[in-house]
Design a protein around this motif. Structure first.
Motif, mmCIF file in Angstrom:
data_model
loop_
_atom_site.group_PDB
_atom_site.id
_atom_site.type_symbol
_atom_site.label_atom_id
_atom_site.label_comp_id
_atom_site.label_asym_id
_atom_site.label_seq_id
_atom_site.Cartn_x
_atom_site.Cartn_y
_atom_site.Cartn_z
ATOM 1 N N GLY A 102 4.710 0.790 6.033
ATOM 2 C CA GLY A 102 4.096 2.087 5.776
ATOM 3 C C GLY A 102 2.746 2.003 5.096
ATOM 4 N N SER A 103 2.538 0.970 4.289
ATOM 5 C CA SER A 103 1.243 0.839 3.614
ATOM 6 C C SER A 103 0.130 0.547 4.606
ATOM 7 N N ALA A 104 0.436 -0.155 5.682
ATOM 8 C CA ALA A 104 -0.572 -0.500 6.680
ATOM 9 C C ALA A 104 -0.802 0.622 7.677
ATOM 10 N N MET A 105 0.246 1.361 8.013
ATOM 11 C CA MET A 105 0.082 2.402 9.036
ATOM 12 C C MET A 105 -0.684 3.604 8.512
ATOM 13 N N GLU A 129 -0.690 0.668 -3.483
ATOM 14 C CA GLU A 129 -0.044 0.452 -4.779
ATOM 15 C C GLU A 129 0.769 1.637 -5.279
ATOM 16 N N VAL A 130 0.485 2.841 -4.805
ATOM 17 C CA VAL A 130 1.225 3.998 -5.309
ATOM 18 C C VAL A 130 2.704 3.942 -4.938
ATOM 19 N N THR A 131 3.033 3.199 -3.889
ATOM 20 C CA THR A 131 4.434 3.022 -3.491
ATOM 21 C C THR A 131 4.716 1.558 -3.170
ATOM 22 N N HIS A 132 3.870 0.960 -2.326
ATOM 23 C CA HIS A 132 4.095 -0.382 -1.787
ATOM 24 C C HIS A 132 3.326 -1.412 -2.627
ATOM 25 N N LYS A 139 -1.131 -6.573 0.852
ATOM 26 C CA LYS A 139 -1.826 -7.416 1.832
ATOM 27 C C LYS A 139 -1.904 -6.731 3.196
ATOM 28 N N GLY A 140 -0.807 -6.100 3.620
ATOM 29 C CA GLY A 140 -0.811 -5.433 4.914
ATOM 30 C C GLY A 140 -1.836 -4.322 4.996
ATOM 31 N N ALA A 141 -1.955 -3.548 3.906
ATOM 32 C CA ALA A 141 -2.939 -2.467 3.877
ATOM 33 C C ALA A 141 -4.352 -3.016 3.872
ATOM 34 N N SER A 188 8.812 -4.527 7.967
ATOM 35 C CA SER A 188 8.029 -5.170 6.922
ATOM 36 C C SER A 188 6.592 -5.362 7.378
ATOM 37 N N CYS A 189 5.676 -5.369 6.412
ATOM 38 C CA CYS A 189 4.284 -5.667 6.750
ATOM 39 C C CYS A 189 4.152 -7.041 7.382
#
Length: 266
Positions: A102-105, A129-132, A139-141, A188-189
């Protein structure tokens, strides 16, 4: 952000390996509707349109968290994971160590709004960072936003590949033909972002990137959301696909999308 949203819409009917792992499928069907990927992409964009890089990290994180909760609560049935649903209604807004994709999408806006890759990576990190706040979630984001930044600033696919491998350590050596047979639904990322970037690297044009990403299967709405966000920055999006995308979005999402596009293109 059209690339991310189209990836979400087009991939959604084939999530959970409901497709045939083929590039030969209709781009739009009745079930080609936006999901949580689009809602959260819009939420991040809405937040970033209201902050500046000069603000301290904690203030930017607070704006992002508020926007994620506001949009998530407005669309509570969009398809979020169980832990994220709990977070949406948690007044403490404490992150929960996720390394989910979800952080990357949701990060694509960060790839467009800044003039340096340093600013891009910092903002991408804050959106995660607010969640993931697990290192893999961050790293994924950062990797996704960096690929978008490099694509929109004229880097070649080889340069994008080299940067992602050297900075983030992802294995981009496998082809999609090698990935596809054993790839499965994983959120997972570390098992989505490299595959999404590989689909972008192999694709020949925006539509082919989308088809390639969907053909891998698994969590293909999110995977294709990530691939599409990078492909838009590299290729642009065909006008017909933009029109189809807009026809499937509600007014409140379109308002943010139009604000974002006006800022991006100014």
């Amino acid at each position: 952000m059209y690339g991310a949203i189209l990836g979400d819409m087009i991939g959604a009917p084939y999530e959970f390996d409901r497709g045939k792992k083929t590039k030969d499928f209709p781009l739009f069907v009745d079930e080609s509707q936006f999901t949580d990927d689009t809602v959260m992409t819009i939420a991040v964009a809405d937040a970033l349109l209201g902050v500046s890089p000069q603000m301290p990290d904690n203030q930017i994180r607070k704006s992002i968290a508020d926007s994620l909760q506001r949009w998530g609560q407005a669309y509570p049935d969009a398809g979020y994971g169980a832990r994220f649903i709990e977070w949406l209604w948690d007044a403490s807004q404490e992150p929960y160590g996720s390394f989910g994709n979800g952080s990357a999408m949701r990060v694509s806006a960060a790839g467009w709004l800044y003039t340096t890759i340093g600013e891009t990576r910092r903002t991408a990190r804050l959106t995660a960072e607010v969640t993931h706040n697990h290192p893999e979630g961050i790293k994924g984001a950062e990797a996704t936003a960096s690929a978008i930044f490099l694509a929109r600033t004229g880097r070649s696919k080889d340069q994008i590949r080299d940067y992602v491998v050297s900075e983030f350590g992802y294995d981009l050596s496998r082809s999609c033909d090698q990935i596809r047979p054993s790839y499965y639904h994983v959120e997972s990322c570390q098992q989505t972002v490299p595959e999404a970037i590989t689909a972008f690297l192999e694709g020949d044009g925006f539509e082919d990137v989308i088809r390639t990403a969907v053909s891998l299967g698994g969590d293909c709405d999110t995977l294709t959301c990530i691939s599409g966000s990078i492909a838009e920055a590299f290729y642009g999006v065909p006008d017909q696909m933009v029109a189809e995308c807009r026809s499937r979005l509600p007014k409140d999402i379109l308002l943010v999308l139009d604000r974002f596009m006006a800022r991006r293109d100014c």
